[in-house]
Design a protein around this motif. Structure first.
Motif, mmCIF file in Angstrom:
data_model
loop_
_atom_site.group_PDB
_atom_site.id
_atom_site.type_symbol
_atom_site.label_atom_id
_atom_site.label_comp_id
_atom_site.label_asym_id
_atom_site.label_seq_id
_atom_site.Cartn_x
_atom_site.Cartn_y
_atom_site.Cartn_z
ATOM 1 N N CYS A 231 0.834 -1.203 0.000
ATOM 2 C CA CYS A 231 0.000 0.000 0.000
ATOM 3 C C CYS A 231 0.869 1.254 0.000
ATOM 4 C CB CYS A 231 -0.934 -0.011 1.213
ATOM 5 S SG CYS A 231 -2.004 1.442 1.331
ATOM 6 N N GLU A 232 1.886 1.261 0.849
ATOM 7 C CA GLU A 232 2.798 2.408 0.891
ATOM 8 C C GLU A 232 3.532 2.561 -0.436
ATOM 9 O OE1 GLU A 232 6.211 4.255 3.861
ATOM 10 O OE2 GLU A 232 6.089 2.082 3.628
ATOM 11 N N TYR A 233 4.000 1.440 -0.980
ATOM 12 C CA TYR A 233 4.731 1.475 -2.249
ATOM 13 C C TYR A 233 3.852 2.038 -3.366
ATOM 14 C CZ TYR A 233 8.263 0.079 -5.656
ATOM 15 O OH TYR A 233 9.232 0.098 -6.632
ATOM 16 N N LEU A 234 2.606 1.555 -3.446
ATOM 17 C CA LEU A 234 1.702 2.020 -4.497
ATOM 18 C C LEU A 234 1.365 3.503 -4.333
ATOM 19 C CD1 LEU A 234 -0.845 -0.928 -4.904
ATOM 20 C CD2 LEU A 234 1.023 -0.284 -6.442
ATOM 21 N N SER A 235 1.189 3.952 -3.102
ATOM 22 C CA SER A 235 0.903 5.378 -2.862
ATOM 23 C C SER A 235 1.967 6.257 -3.498
ATOM 24 C CB SER A 235 0.850 5.662 -1.350
ATOM 25 O OG SER A 235 -0.105 4.874 -0.699
ATOM 26 N N ILE A 236 3.227 5.910 -3.252
ATOM 27 C CA ILE A 236 4.340 6.702 -3.772
ATOM 28 C C ILE A 236 4.479 6.521 -5.273
ATOM 29 C CG2 ILE A 236 6.832 7.089 -3.593
ATOM 30 C CD1 ILE A 236 6.612 6.104 -0.665
ATOM 31 N N ASN A 237 4.236 5.302 -5.748
ATOM 32 C CA ASN A 237 4.272 5.040 -7.184
ATOM 33 C C ASN A 237 3.238 5.885 -7.923
ATOM 34 O OD1 ASN A 237 2.810 3.203 -9.484
ATOM 35 N ND2 ASN A 237 5.027 2.954 -9.557
ATOM 36 N N TYR A 238 2.022 5.931 -7.399
ATOM 37 C CA TYR A 238 0.977 6.752 -8.025
ATOM 38 C C TYR A 238 1.373 8.221 -8.027
ATOM 39 C CZ TYR A 238 -2.130 2.689 -7.237
ATOM 40 O OH TYR A 238 -2.711 1.441 -7.224
ATOM 41 N N LEU A 239 1.915 8.700 -6.900
ATOM 42 C CA LEU A 239 2.280 10.106 -6.790
ATOM 43 C C LEU A 239 3.389 10.467 -7.779
ATOM 44 C CD1 LEU A 239 2.452 12.268 -3.689
ATOM 45 C CD2 LEU A 239 4.510 12.157 -5.070
ATOM 46 N N ASP A 240 4.421 9.623 -7.861
ATOM 47 C CA ASP A 240 5.525 9.904 -8.787
ATOM 48 C C ASP A 240 5.055 9.879 -10.233
ATOM 49 O OD1 ASP A 240 7.621 10.362 -6.998
ATOM 50 O OD2 ASP A 240 8.074 8.231 -6.788
ATOM 51 N N CYS B 147 -3.628 9.825 -3.507
ATOM 52 C CA CYS B 147 -2.821 8.661 -3.888
ATOM 53 C C CYS B 147 -2.843 7.592 -2.801
ATOM 54 C CB CYS B 147 -1.382 9.092 -4.178
ATOM 55 S SG CYS B 147 -1.191 10.036 -5.717
ATOM 56 N N LEU B 148 -2.744 8.016 -1.547
ATOM 57 C CA LEU B 148 -2.800 7.046 -0.458
ATOM 58 C C LEU B 148 -4.178 6.409 -0.370
ATOM 59 C CD1 LEU B 148 -1.586 5.632 1.966
ATOM 60 C CD2 LEU B 148 -2.148 7.634 3.356
ATOM 61 N N SER B 149 -5.206 7.199 -0.568
ATOM 62 C CA SER B 149 -6.569 6.668 -0.537
ATOM 63 C C SER B 149 -6.786 5.619 -1.628
ATOM 64 C CB SER B 149 -7.575 7.816 -0.709
ATOM 65 O OG SER B 149 -8.898 7.324 -0.786
ATOM 66 N N LEU B 150 -6.299 5.906 -2.821
ATOM 67 C CA LEU B 150 -6.431 4.950 -3.929
ATOM 68 C C LEU B 150 -5.658 3.670 -3.636
ATOM 69 C CD1 LEU B 150 -6.077 7.365 -6.977
ATOM 70 C CD2 LEU B 150 -8.122 6.060 -6.361
ATOM 71 N N MET C 194 -7.044 -0.190 -3.154
ATOM 72 C CA MET C 194 -6.554 -1.279 -3.991
ATOM 73 C C MET C 194 -6.059 -2.463 -3.164
ATOM 74 S SD MET C 194 -6.871 -0.644 -7.222
ATOM 75 C CE MET C 194 -5.789 -1.923 -7.852
ATOM 76 N N GLU C 195 -5.432 -2.207 -2.019
ATOM 77 C CA GLU C 195 -4.676 -3.259 -1.338
ATOM 78 C C GLU C 195 -5.149 -3.628 0.061
ATOM 79 O OE1 GLU C 195 -2.512 -5.200 -2.675
ATOM 80 O OE2 GLU C 195 -2.706 -4.134 -4.570
ATOM 81 N N GLN D 11 -3.157 -1.452 -10.978
ATOM 82 C CA GLN D 11 -2.594 -2.737 -10.542
ATOM 83 C C GLN D 11 -1.122 -2.782 -10.958
ATOM 84 O OE1 GLN D 11 -4.976 -6.112 -11.678
ATOM 85 N NE2 GLN D 11 -6.873 -4.965 -11.503
ATOM 86 N N ALA D 12 -0.353 -1.951 -10.318
ATOM 87 C CA ALA D 12 1.028 -1.734 -10.754
ATOM 88 C C ALA D 12 1.908 -2.961 -10.526
ATOM 89 C CB ALA D 12 1.624 -0.536 -10.022
#
Length: 292
Positions: free
Chosen positions: A125-134, A157-160, A164-165, A205-206
């Motif tokens: 979840c943390e990884y995806l949050s930052i991935n979405y933001l970047d 981004c964190l909410s999304l 997801m996860e 779904q990164a």
């Protein structure tokens, strides 16, 4: 010219109740009312099944020997598609030369980390949050001089990622913990979520380093079931999570990060010596490239 924020939001409001907003347009026939590319054949369905199964095994602590390792063909498909889930190629350079606000990104990372710890969210979840933001920042220019916009983007981004996860997702308003300068209404956050979804082409779904780590650990240990992988996986998760907050690893693909982490972990644990590990890893990388 970057798209207008107000215009982009108004064009997305009609889709706010769409049930398919979290479908990935690489995998679905229809997303958000528009027809997108559909991948044909059983091979891609097989890959999706094992990609999700593998990440669930890594994070949920399932029996490490009770599930089949991903095939070379599945890994090759993920390697082929992983560039769709990365920031633009010039993103790192723009952060380094000051075109993008590096300090604002750091503050966003700190806030995501705080909320992640507060609610006990998983590492993906943390990884995806930052991935979405970047990925968003690399594709969309936020108005300058409006710090609230960056905070709003971070919350969205964190909410999304949580949707997801995580199996239990707090209300959007409850996500805004800590002493934030700005607190946003739920509707405002939802509108930003829609803008993020649209900007990222609904690819939520990164593919991440977590998608590959199980495979590399198995191969580096010659599929030896006598070696307990759980401790190696936990160490790998720790290292992968540490790579996402800074910018030094932005130039590398998820598969490259996973391979490097797996190599470091097995050498650190003395399950394989360095020369043998490099030889094995090289062999399997070449084998995967055969399927491209």
């Amino acid at each position: 010219m970057a798209p207008s924020f107000d215009c982009a939001l108004s064009s997305l409001l009609c889709a706010e109740e769409n049930d398919s907003v979290f479908y990935d347009n690489e995998y679905s026939g229809w997303v958000g009312g528009g027809e997108v590319e559909r991948f044909e054949g059983e091979t891609w369905d097989h890959h999706r099944y094992y990609r999700n199964l593998n990440q669930n095994r890594v994070f949920n602590g399932l029996d490490e020997h009770g599930l089949p390792s991903q095939s070379d063909e599945c890994i090759a498909l993920m390697v082929e598609k992983e560039h769709h889930h990365l920031p633009s190629v010039d993103y790192l350079k723009r952060l380094q030369n000051g075109d993008l606000d590096l300090e604002a990104r750091k503050q966003a990372m700190d806030w995501i980390g705080m909320v992640h710890a507060h609610f006990g969210f998983g590492p993906l979840c943390e990884y995806l949050s930052i991935n979405y933001l970047d990925r968003f920042l690399s594709a969309y220019e936020l108005p300058k001089g409006k710090a609230w916009m960056m905070q709003l983007l971070t919350v969205a981004c964190l909410s999304l990622a949580a949707k997801m996860e995580e199996t239990e997702v707090p209300l959007i308003l409850d996500l805004q913990v800590g002493e934030s300068k700005f607190v946003f209404e739920a509707k405002t956050i939802q509108r930003m979520e829609l803008l993020v979804l649209s900007t990222l082409n609904w690819r939520m779904q990164a593919i991440t380093p977590f998608s590959f780590i199980d495979y590399f650990l198995y191969k580096l240990n010659d599929d030896d079931k006598r070696i307990p992988l759980r401790s190696l996986i936990l160490r790998s998760i720790q290292l992968i999570s540490s790579t996402i907050k800074g910018i030094d690893f932005l130039e590398f693909k998820p598969s490259e990060i996973a391979a490097a982490v797996a190599l470091f972990v097995v050498v650190e644990a003395n399950t394989v010596d360095t020369e043998k590990a490099i030889s094995i890893l090289t062999h399997h990388v070449l084998k995967v490239k055969h399927f491209w």
